[in-house]
Design a protein around this motif. Structure first.
Motif, PDB file in Angstrom:
ATOM      1  N   THR A   1      39.290  27.915  57.106  1.00 17.77           N
ATOM      2  CA  THR A   1      38.425  28.919  57.787  1.00 17.77           C
ATOM      3  C   THR A   1      38.500  30.386  57.213  1.00 17.77           C
ATOM      4  OG1 THR A   1      40.364  29.499  59.093  1.00 17.77           O
ATOM      5  CG2 THR A   1      39.210  27.539  60.012  1.00 17.77           C
ATOM      6  N   ALA A   2      39.393  30.652  56.435  1.00 19.51           N
ATOM      7  CA  ALA A   2      39.349  31.897  55.907  1.00 19.51           C
ATOM      8  C   ALA A   2      39.246  32.203  54.398  1.00 19.51           C
ATOM      9  CB  ALA A   2      40.720  32.515  56.383  1.00 19.51           C
ATOM     10  N   ALA A   3      39.588  31.242  53.740  1.00 15.17           N
ATOM     11  CA  ALA A   3      39.443  31.436  52.019  1.00 15.17           C
ATOM     12  C   ALA A   3      38.225  32.020  51.717  1.00 15.17           C
ATOM     13  CB  ALA A   3      39.934  30.208  51.385  1.00 15.17           C
ATOM     14  N   GLY A   4      37.117  31.483  52.114  1.00 15.51           N
ATOM     15  CA  GLY A   4      35.924  31.905  51.931  1.00 15.51           C
ATOM     16  C   GLY A   4      35.615  33.112  52.193  1.00 15.51           C
ATOM     17  N   SER A   5      36.334  33.878  53.213  1.00 12.04           N
ATOM     18  CA  SER A   5      36.060  35.041  53.603  1.00 12.04           C
ATOM     19  C   SER A   5      37.314  36.020  53.079  1.00 12.04           C
ATOM     20  CB  SER A   5      35.936  35.057  55.336  1.00 12.04           C
ATOM     21  OG  SER A   5      37.173  34.705  55.788  1.00 12.04           O
ATOM     22  N   LEU A   6      38.082  35.535  52.232  1.00 13.31           N
ATOM     23  CA  LEU A   6      38.751  36.602  51.662  1.00 13.31           C
ATOM     24  C   LEU A   6      38.008  37.654  51.120  1.00 13.31           C
ATOM     25  CD1 LEU A   6      42.010  34.325  50.653  1.00 13.31           C
ATOM     26  CD2 LEU A   6      41.687  35.770  52.792  1.00 13.31           C
ATOM     27  N   PRO A   7      38.395  38.727  51.120  1.00 13.46           N
ATOM     28  CA  PRO A   7      37.384  39.890  50.241  1.00 13.46           C
ATOM     29  C   PRO A   7      37.689  39.939  48.888  1.00 13.46           C
ATOM     30  CG  PRO A   7      39.183  40.898  51.651  1.00 13.46           C
ATOM     31  CD  PRO A   7      39.190  39.534  51.920  1.00 13.46           C
ATOM     32  N   TYR A   8      36.585  40.037  48.262  1.00 10.04           N
ATOM     33  CA  TYR A   8      36.819  40.401  46.762  1.00 10.04           C
ATOM     34  C   TYR A   8      36.972  41.895  46.547  1.00 10.04           C
ATOM     35  CZ  TYR A   8      35.065  35.984  44.850  1.00 10.04           C
ATOM     36  OH  TYR A   8      34.996  34.390  44.652  1.00 10.04           O
ATOM     37  N   ARG A   9      37.955  42.200  45.768  1.00  5.76           N
ATOM     38  CA  ARG A   9      38.023  43.720  45.328  1.00  5.76           C
ATOM     39  C   ARG A   9      37.784  43.754  43.769  1.00  5.76           C
ATOM     40  NH1 ARG A   9      42.618  45.555  48.948  1.00  5.76           N
ATOM     41  NH2 ARG A   9      43.015  44.191  50.507  1.00  5.76           N
ATOM     42  N   ALA A  10      37.367  44.949  43.678  1.00  5.22           N
ATOM     43  CA  ALA A  10      36.696  45.382  42.573  1.00  5.22           C
ATOM     44  C   ALA A  10      37.339  46.247  41.838  1.00  5.22           C
ATOM     45  CB  ALA A  10      35.292  45.745  42.721  1.00  5.22           C
ATOM     46  N   ALA A  11      37.245  46.084  40.437  1.00  2.72           N
ATOM     47  CA  ALA A  11      38.006  46.871  39.418  1.00  2.72           C
ATOM     48  C   ALA A  11      37.076  47.365  38.424  1.00  2.72           C
ATOM     49  CB  ALA A  11      39.388  46.210  38.802  1.00  2.72           C
ATOM     50  N   LEU A  12      37.091  48.787  37.893  1.00  2.00           N
ATOM     51  CA  LEU A  12      36.433  49.159  36.998  1.00  2.00           C
ATOM     52  C   LEU A  12      37.145  49.022  35.713  1.00  2.00           C
ATOM     53  CD1 LEU A  12      34.443  52.119  38.648  1.00  2.00           C
ATOM     54  CD2 LEU A  12      33.670  50.108  37.958  1.00  2.00           C
ATOM     55  N   LYS A  13      36.464  48.298  34.582  1.00  4.19           N
ATOM     56  CA  LYS A  13      36.983  48.139  33.608  1.00  4.19           C
ATOM     57  C   LYS A  13      36.185  48.268  32.243  1.00  4.19           C
ATOM     58  CE  LYS A  13      40.779  45.951  35.458  1.00  4.19           C
ATOM     59  NZ  LYS A  13      42.117  46.748  35.132  1.00  4.19           N
ATOM     60  N   ALA A  14      36.647  48.887  31.058  1.00  7.71           N
ATOM     61  CA  ALA A  14      36.082  48.943  29.760  1.00  7.71           C
ATOM     62  C   ALA A  14      36.428  47.555  28.986  1.00  7.71           C
ATOM     63  CB  ALA A  14      36.857  50.100  29.151  1.00  7.71           C
ATOM     64  N   VAL A  15      35.216  46.816  28.665  1.00  8.97           N
ATOM     65  CA  VAL A  15      35.354  45.711  27.791  1.00  8.97           C
ATOM     66  C   VAL A  15      34.120  45.582  26.760  1.00  8.97           C
ATOM     67  CG1 VAL A  15      36.070  44.550  30.037  1.00  8.97           C
ATOM     68  CG2 VAL A  15      33.582  44.477  29.352  1.00  8.97           C
TER      69      VAL A  15
ATOM     70  N   PHE B   1      42.811  38.723  46.267  1.00  6.15           N
ATOM     71  CA  PHE B   1      44.236  38.819  46.177  1.00  6.15           C
ATOM     72  C   PHE B   1      44.847  37.925  47.395  1.00  6.15           C
ATOM     73  CE2 PHE B   1      44.021  43.323  44.618  1.00  6.15           C
ATOM     74  CZ  PHE B   1      43.563  42.884  43.355  1.00  6.15           C
ATOM     75  N   ILE B   2      46.027  37.271  47.238  1.00  6.33           N
ATOM     76  CA  ILE B   2      46.819  36.311  47.876  1.00  6.33           C
ATOM     77  C   ILE B   2      47.164  37.071  49.279  1.00  6.33           C
ATOM     78  CG2 ILE B   2      49.012  36.660  46.969  1.00  6.33           C
ATOM     79  CD1 ILE B   2      47.773  33.435  48.161  1.00  6.33           C
ATOM     80  N   PHE B   3      47.558  38.367  49.086  1.00  2.57           N
ATOM     81  CA  PHE B   3      48.220  38.995  50.472  1.00  2.57           C
ATOM     82  C   PHE B   3      47.013  39.076  51.326  1.00  2.57           C
ATOM     83  CE2 PHE B   3      47.772  42.533  47.232  1.00  2.57           C
ATOM     84  CZ  PHE B   3      46.790  43.184  47.848  1.00  2.57           C
ATOM     85  N   ASP B   4      45.657  39.026  51.014  1.00  2.00           N
ATOM     86  CA  ASP B   4      44.678  39.139  52.039  1.00  2.00           C
ATOM     87  C   ASP B   4      44.670  37.925  53.148  1.00  2.00           C
ATOM     88  OD1 ASP B   4      43.280  41.888  51.544  1.00  2.00           O
ATOM     89  OD2 ASP B   4      42.475  40.936  49.724  1.00  2.00           O
ATOM     90  N   ALA B   5      45.287  36.969  52.753  1.00  2.00           N
ATOM     91  CA  ALA B   5      45.521  35.788  53.584  1.00  2.00           C
ATOM     92  C   ALA B   5      46.569  36.170  54.820  1.00  2.00           C
ATOM     93  CB  ALA B   5      45.934  34.548  52.828  1.00  2.00           C
ATOM     94  N   LEU B   6      47.534  37.032  54.635  1.00  2.00           N
ATOM     95  CA  LEU B   6      48.673  37.459  55.407  1.00  2.00           C
ATOM     96  C   LEU B   6      48.349  37.743  56.888  1.00  2.00           C
ATOM     97  CD1 LEU B   6      50.937  39.181  53.043  1.00  2.00           C
ATOM     98  CD2 LEU B   6      50.871  36.925  53.577  1.00  2.00           C
ATOM     99  N   PRO B   7      47.181  38.438  57.032  1.00  2.00           N
ATOM    100  CA  PRO B   7      46.787  39.006  58.246  1.00  2.00           C
ATOM    101  C   PRO B   7      46.379  37.681  59.270  1.00  2.00           C
ATOM    102  CG  PRO B   7      45.899  40.580  56.876  1.00  2.00           C
ATOM    103  CD  PRO B   7      46.387  39.293  55.951  1.00  2.00           C
ATOM    104  N   HIS B   8      45.961  36.510  58.643  1.00  2.00           N
ATOM    105  CA  HIS B   8      45.538  35.242  59.271  1.00  2.00           C
ATOM    106  C   HIS B   8      46.641  34.705  59.831  1.00  2.00           C
ATOM    107  CE1 HIS B   8      41.547  35.551  57.858  1.00  2.00           C
ATOM    108  NE2 HIS B   8      41.819  35.946  56.658  1.00  2.00           N
ATOM    109  N   ALA B   9      47.960  35.041  59.335  1.00  2.00           N
ATOM    110  CA  ALA B   9      49.130  34.254  60.159  1.00  2.00           C
ATOM    111  C   ALA B   9      49.569  34.854  61.398  1.00  2.00           C
ATOM    112  CB  ALA B   9      50.364  34.759  59.194  1.00  2.00           C
ATOM    113  N   GLU B  10      49.601  33.997  62.564  1.00  2.00           N
ATOM    114  CA  GLU B  10      50.061  34.335  63.840  1.00  2.00           C
ATOM    115  C   GLU B  10      51.615  34.732  63.793  1.00  2.00           C
ATOM    116  OE1 GLU B  10      47.916  34.568  66.086  1.00  2.00           O
ATOM    117  OE2 GLU B  10      46.082  33.578  65.185  1.00  2.00           O
ATOM    118  N   ARG B  11      52.367  34.208  63.250  1.00  2.00           N
ATOM    119  CA  ARG B  11      54.007  34.378  63.152  1.00  2.00           C
ATOM    120  C   ARG B  11      54.146  34.561  61.493  1.00  2.00           C
ATOM    121  NH1 ARG B  11      52.641  30.132  65.688  1.00  2.00           N
ATOM    122  NH2 ARG B  11      53.275  28.633  64.032  1.00  2.00           N
TER     123      ARG B  11
END
Length: 462
Positions: free
Chosen positions: A328-342, A369-379
């Motif tokens: 239910t949530a993996a697809g909605s975990l947000p992408y976080r962006a980072a500006l890089k020099a490549v 990021f894995i920690f964006d799954a944490l708010p989905h935990a009820e306990r």
């Protein structure tokens, strides 16, 4: 395939990405097919939206958040027994996140191959694998080890384990699965970047990609079929991590927690570590760059930092929670962006472009990021662990979180274990292999009844 598919050409043109097919005529048949597969897999509308978010002002932290309630580091005999029982029944698996290369350490190879042992120079991979092996022997049940790799680390990681006989683990005990990737785009134009002619510039999609990769690879389903109920999650760069901590496992199970996280006390307000907080009643990690300065410096009457629950990326997840999140949530975990020099290849100019200075980023990369799954935990639980006992990552070539600081921490910890067992190291460096002692208690059991040990030089107990 002499010409690109018309539907793909139209879609690229509609999103201003028609440059992606420049140089088509110079590609061979297999390169053309590979490029088409890469391009057809992209959600170009999503990429455009993600780039817009990346260029927007940083998101504000949650409106309502408080310091997380932390349970103490010490575990009761009952908690340890409960955890040991779960390990003996084969209900706990280890999940090692190992998608990164050691570029900051001066080696373009999987970071897990880095020599981390304080005296022996044992690799990070061997240290973690031997902890799994020692635990399996201690509790009489083979514990599964899952290793998440990336496209850059997958083949060399598999080869390294094969060359070393899986470090004693049975072949069926180790499972490799690969995380996904995301394309990089130009921050100014939003156009796709290329690594080489006909090859998109792709980057691993972050440790948050663990969730979808775990499910898509079939590994999560396999764990359920094996009777595994909880997964111990940790990152490859931390040689001190307690891969299977019976007390932590026991507390997690007793609380019926879906997601339990270990935390370490921040050493200073400006320490660059995410902070676990309670946001609207849910566990959440706020990046150090987003926590307002006045809150980072706020202190308790005891003098401790009020927001001090630093995250060492050590978690314990119930398999049921992971199944729910991936459904239910993996697809909605947000992408976080980072500006890089490549450095990259410009198909319009037909030439390579060197990386600019870090102050002039020319690419936007996207990660989950894995920690964006944490708010989905009820306990959920936040459990304190001592930095000296469980957190000495190897991230930088020198300075903080370097091989030097990590090796010093390992020596200090193992010296303390030996002291508790009644052995004086006489100031000599010592290292304890996980196969000889998983912790102070395990080491003392091994040494009990032996002849007195006298240490006269740097010593490895193995």
């Amino acid at each position: 395939m002499t010409v690109p598919p018309a539907e793909l050409t139209d879609r690229l043109r509609a999103h201003g990405q028609e440059h992606a097919l420049l140089g088509w005529g110079s590609l061979d048949t297999s390169a053309r097919a590979a490029l088409v597969r890469q391009l057809e897999a992209l959600d170009l509308a999503e990429l455009a939206t993600l780039r817009e978010r990346a260029l927007a002002p940083p998101e504000a932290p949650p409106e309502q958040f408080e310091p997380v309630p932390i349970t103490p580091a010490g575990f009761t005999a009952e908690e340890k027994a409960r955890g040991a029982d779960a390990l003996g029944r084969g209900e706990i698996a280890a999940l090692l996140v190992a998608g990164g290369q050691g570029s900051r350490l001066g080696a373009l190879q999987p970071k897990g191959m880095f020599p981390a042992g304080a005296i022996s120079g044992t690799s990070l991979f061997q240290i973690h694998a031997e902890k799994v092996l020692a635990t399996s022997r201690r509790y009489g049940r083979a514990a599964p080890l899952l290793i998440m790799t990336s496209p850059a680390t997958d083949a060399p990681t598999r080869a390294f384990f094969a060359e070393n006989g899986n470090f004693g683990l049975a072949p069926g005990q180790v499972t490799f699965f690969q995380q996904g990737t995301m394309p990089a785009v130009c921050p100014h134009t939003g156009k796709l970047l290329f690594e080489a002619p006909g090859k998109l510039f792709l980057s691993p999609n972050g440790h948050g990609g663990t969730l979808t990769a775990l499910a898509d690879s079939g590994s999560l389903r396999a764990l359920t079929e094996q009777g595994v109920k909880h997964v111990s999650y940790f990152q490859v760069d931390n040689p001190l991590v307690k891969v299977f901590d019976p007390g932590f496992i026991g507390r997690h199970i007793a609380a019926e927690s879906e997601a339990s996280s270990k935390v370490v006390a921040k050493t200073a307000p400006d320490e660059k570590v995410g902070v676990l907080v309670s946001a609207n009643g849910r566990g959440s990690i706020i990046e150090y760059t987003l926590l307002p300065k006045h809150l980072t410096e706020e202190r308790e009457p005891t003098g401790e930092l009020r927001f001090r629950a630093g995250s060492p990326a050590i978690h314990l997840f119930s398999v049921a929670f992971l199944e729910r999140v991936t459904r239910t949530a993996a697809g909605s975990l947000p992408y976080r962006a980072a500006l890089k020099a490549v450095a990259h290849f410009d198909p319009r100019a037909g030439q390579s472009v060197p990386a600019p200075s870090a102050k002039e980023p020319n690419a936007v990369k996207f990660e989950r990021f894995i920690f964006d799954a944490l708010p989905h935990a009820e306990r959920w639980l936040a459990v304190e662990t001592l930095r000296s006992e469980e957190f000495a990552p190897i991230k930088n070539a020198s300075g903080a979180d370097s091989p030097e600081t990590s090796r010093a921490a390992q020596i200090a910890l193992h010296t303390e274990w030996l002291r508790r067992a009644g052995i004086d190291t006489s100031g000599h460096a010592v290292e304890v292999s996980p196969l000889f002692g998983l912790d102070a208690e395990h080491l003392a059991e091994k040494l009990r009844g032996d002849k007195p040990v006298k240490i006269v030089e740097p010593t490895v107990f193995k």
